[in-house]
Design a protein around this motif. Structure first.
Motif, PDB file in Angstrom:
ATOM      1  N   GLU A 159       8.715 -15.149 -18.804  1.00  0.00           N
ATOM      2  CA  GLU A 159       8.857 -14.737 -20.197  1.00  0.00           C
ATOM      3  C   GLU A 159       7.916 -13.554 -20.458  1.00  0.00           C
ATOM      4  N   ALA A 160       8.264 -12.767 -21.442  1.00  0.00           N
ATOM      5  CA  ALA A 160       7.396 -11.661 -21.845  1.00  0.00           C
ATOM      6  C   ALA A 160       6.009 -12.192 -22.187  1.00  0.00           C
ATOM      7  N   GLY A 161       4.998 -11.454 -21.742  1.00  0.00           N
ATOM      8  CA  GLY A 161       3.621 -11.849 -21.968  1.00  0.00           C
ATOM      9  C   GLY A 161       3.003 -12.631 -20.817  1.00  0.00           C
ATOM     10  N   GLU A 162       3.819 -13.110 -19.916  1.00  0.00           N
ATOM     11  CA  GLU A 162       3.306 -13.863 -18.776  1.00  0.00           C
ATOM     12  C   GLU A 162       2.885 -12.929 -17.650  1.00  0.00           C
ATOM     13  N   SER A 163       2.383 -13.536 -16.575  1.00  0.00           N
ATOM     14  CA  SER A 163       1.850 -12.755 -15.455  1.00  0.00           C
ATOM     15  C   SER A 163       2.532 -13.131 -14.149  1.00  0.00           C
ATOM     16  N   LEU A 164       2.514 -12.178 -13.221  1.00  0.00           N
ATOM     17  CA  LEU A 164       2.935 -12.406 -11.844  1.00  0.00           C
ATOM     18  C   LEU A 164       2.010 -11.612 -10.941  1.00  0.00           C
ATOM     19  N   LYS A 165       1.852 -12.099  -9.718  1.00  0.00           N
ATOM     20  CA  LYS A 165       1.100 -11.343  -8.720  1.00  0.00           C
ATOM     21  C   LYS A 165       1.998 -11.134  -7.516  1.00  0.00           C
ATOM     22  N   LEU A 166       2.304  -9.878  -7.252  1.00  0.00           N
ATOM     23  CA  LEU A 166       3.099  -9.534  -6.088  1.00  0.00           C
ATOM     24  C   LEU A 166       2.197  -9.333  -4.880  1.00  0.00           C
ATOM     25  N   SER A 167       2.712  -9.719  -3.724  1.00  0.00           N
ATOM     26  CA  SER A 167       1.993  -9.537  -2.472  1.00  0.00           C
ATOM     27  C   SER A 167       2.883  -8.809  -1.485  1.00  0.00           C
ATOM     28  N   CYS A 168       2.254  -8.052  -0.621  1.00  0.00           N
ATOM     29  CA  CYS A 168       2.967  -7.355   0.449  1.00  0.00           C
ATOM     30  C   CYS A 168       2.186  -7.563   1.736  1.00  0.00           C
ATOM     31  N   GLN A 169       2.803  -8.244   2.672  1.00  0.00           N
ATOM     32  CA  GLN A 169       2.179  -8.477   3.976  1.00  0.00           C
ATOM     33  C   GLN A 169       2.601  -7.364   4.911  1.00  0.00           C
ATOM     34  N   ALA A 170       1.631  -6.650   5.436  1.00  0.00           N
ATOM     35  CA  ALA A 170       1.904  -5.551   6.371  1.00  0.00           C
ATOM     36  C   ALA A 170       1.588  -5.986   7.790  1.00  0.00           C
ATOM     37  N   ILE A 224      -3.638  -2.750  -8.939  1.00  0.00           N
ATOM     38  CA  ILE A 224      -3.306  -2.707  -7.514  1.00  0.00           C
ATOM     39  C   ILE A 224      -4.569  -2.959  -6.702  1.00  0.00           C
ATOM     40  N   SER A 225      -4.411  -3.678  -5.600  1.00  0.00           N
ATOM     41  CA  SER A 225      -5.553  -3.941  -4.726  1.00  0.00           C
ATOM     42  C   SER A 225      -5.040  -4.172  -3.310  1.00  0.00           C
ATOM     43  N   ARG A 226      -5.971  -4.109  -2.358  1.00  0.00           N
ATOM     44  CA  ARG A 226      -5.595  -4.325  -0.961  1.00  0.00           C
ATOM     45  C   ARG A 226      -6.690  -5.106  -0.266  1.00  0.00           C
ATOM     46  N   ASP A 227      -6.297  -5.867   0.736  1.00  0.00           N
ATOM     47  CA  ASP A 227      -7.238  -6.640   1.556  1.00  0.00           C
ATOM     48  C   ASP A 227      -7.021  -6.198   2.994  1.00  0.00           C
ATOM     49  N   TYR A 228      -7.970  -5.417   3.508  1.00  0.00           N
ATOM     50  CA  TYR A 228      -7.818  -4.889   4.860  1.00  0.00           C
ATOM     51  C   TYR A 228      -7.836  -5.998   5.906  1.00  0.00           C
ATOM     52  N   ASP A 229      -8.676  -6.986   5.703  1.00  0.00           N
ATOM     53  CA  ASP A 229      -8.796  -8.065   6.695  1.00  0.00           C
ATOM     54  C   ASP A 229      -7.486  -8.825   6.849  1.00  0.00           C
ATOM     55  N   LYS A 230      -6.783  -9.001   5.738  1.00  0.00           N
ATOM     56  CA  LYS A 230      -5.540  -9.766   5.766  1.00  0.00           C
ATOM     57  C   LYS A 230      -4.305  -8.883   5.866  1.00  0.00           C
ATOM     58  N   ASN A 231      -4.506  -7.559   5.858  1.00  0.00           N
ATOM     59  CA  ASN A 231      -3.375  -6.610   5.861  1.00  0.00           C
ATOM     60  C   ASN A 231      -2.439  -6.864   4.691  1.00  0.00           C
ATOM     61  N   MET A 232      -3.039  -7.063   3.533  1.00  0.00           N
ATOM     62  CA  MET A 232      -2.251  -7.405   2.355  1.00  0.00           C
ATOM     63  C   MET A 232      -2.422  -6.358   1.264  1.00  0.00           C
ATOM     64  N   LEU A 233      -1.365  -6.131   0.535  1.00  0.00           N
ATOM     65  CA  LEU A 233      -1.370  -5.300  -0.661  1.00  0.00           C
ATOM     66  C   LEU A 233      -0.935  -6.186  -1.825  1.00  0.00           C
ATOM     67  N   TYR A 234      -1.563  -5.985  -2.987  1.00  0.00           N
ATOM     68  CA  TYR A 234      -1.252  -6.825  -4.133  1.00  0.00           C
ATOM     69  C   TYR A 234      -0.949  -5.968  -5.366  1.00  0.00           C
TER      70      TYR A 234
END
Length: 122
Positions: A13-24, A69-79
Motif C-alpha cells: 500500500e502507499a506509504g509502506e516500505s520495501l527493500k530490494l536486494s541484488c545478489q551479484a 541505495i547501499s552496497r555490501d562488498y563482503d556479500k556482493n550485494m546491492l540494496y
C-alpha cells in the motif's frame, strides 16, 4: 558466469516500505558502478540511483528523501531501501552493473538482472 539476481519486490500500500536486494556473482563488484533502474508500463527505463566505490553518485529527484541505495562488498550485494512508497513508484526494478561513460544510458551498463516487480496501490 556473471549473474545479477534481484529480490524483495512485492505489492504494498502507499506509504509502506520495501527493500530490494541484488545478489551479484561472477565479477568483481568493487570495480563496478552498481545501479537500480525501473520501468513502468508504457514508459522508458529510468535510472533510479547509482553507487560507486566511494558512495552514491545519483538519485532521481522523485525518490530523494524516500529511497536509499547501499552496497555490501563482503556479500556482493546491492540494496535499495524504499520508504513511503507512492503509486508512481510502481514498476519493474532492475539491477545493473558496469562502468558507464554516461550513467543515464542503459546501454552503457554491462550486466543486468531479470528484475523484480514493485506494485504500490493507493
Amino acid at each position: 558466469e556473471v549473474k545479477l539476481v534481484e529480490s524483495g519486490g512485492g505489492s504494498v500500500e502507499a506509504g509502506e516500505s520495501l527493500k530490494l536486494s541484488c545478489q551479484a556473482s561472477g565479477f568483481i563488484m568493487a570495480k563496478s558502478d552498481m545501479s537500480w533502474w525501473r520501468q513502468a508500463p508504457g514508459k522508458e527505463c529510468e535510472l533510479v540511483s547509482i553507487i560507486g566505490s566511494d558512495g552514491p553518485k545519483y538519485m532521481v529527484d522523485s525518490v530523494k528523501g524516500r529511497f536509499t541505495i547501499s552496497r555490501d562488498y563482503d556479500k556482493n550485494m546491492l540494496y535499495l531501501q524504499m520508504n513511503n512508497l507512492k503509486s508512481e513508484d510502481t514498476a519493474m526494478y532492475y539491477c545493473a552493473a558496469g562502468r558507464p561513460q554516461n550513467i543515464y544510458h542503459a546501454t552503457d551498463y554491462t550486466y543486468w538482472g531479470q528484475g523484480t516487480q514493485v506494485t504500490v496501490s493507493s
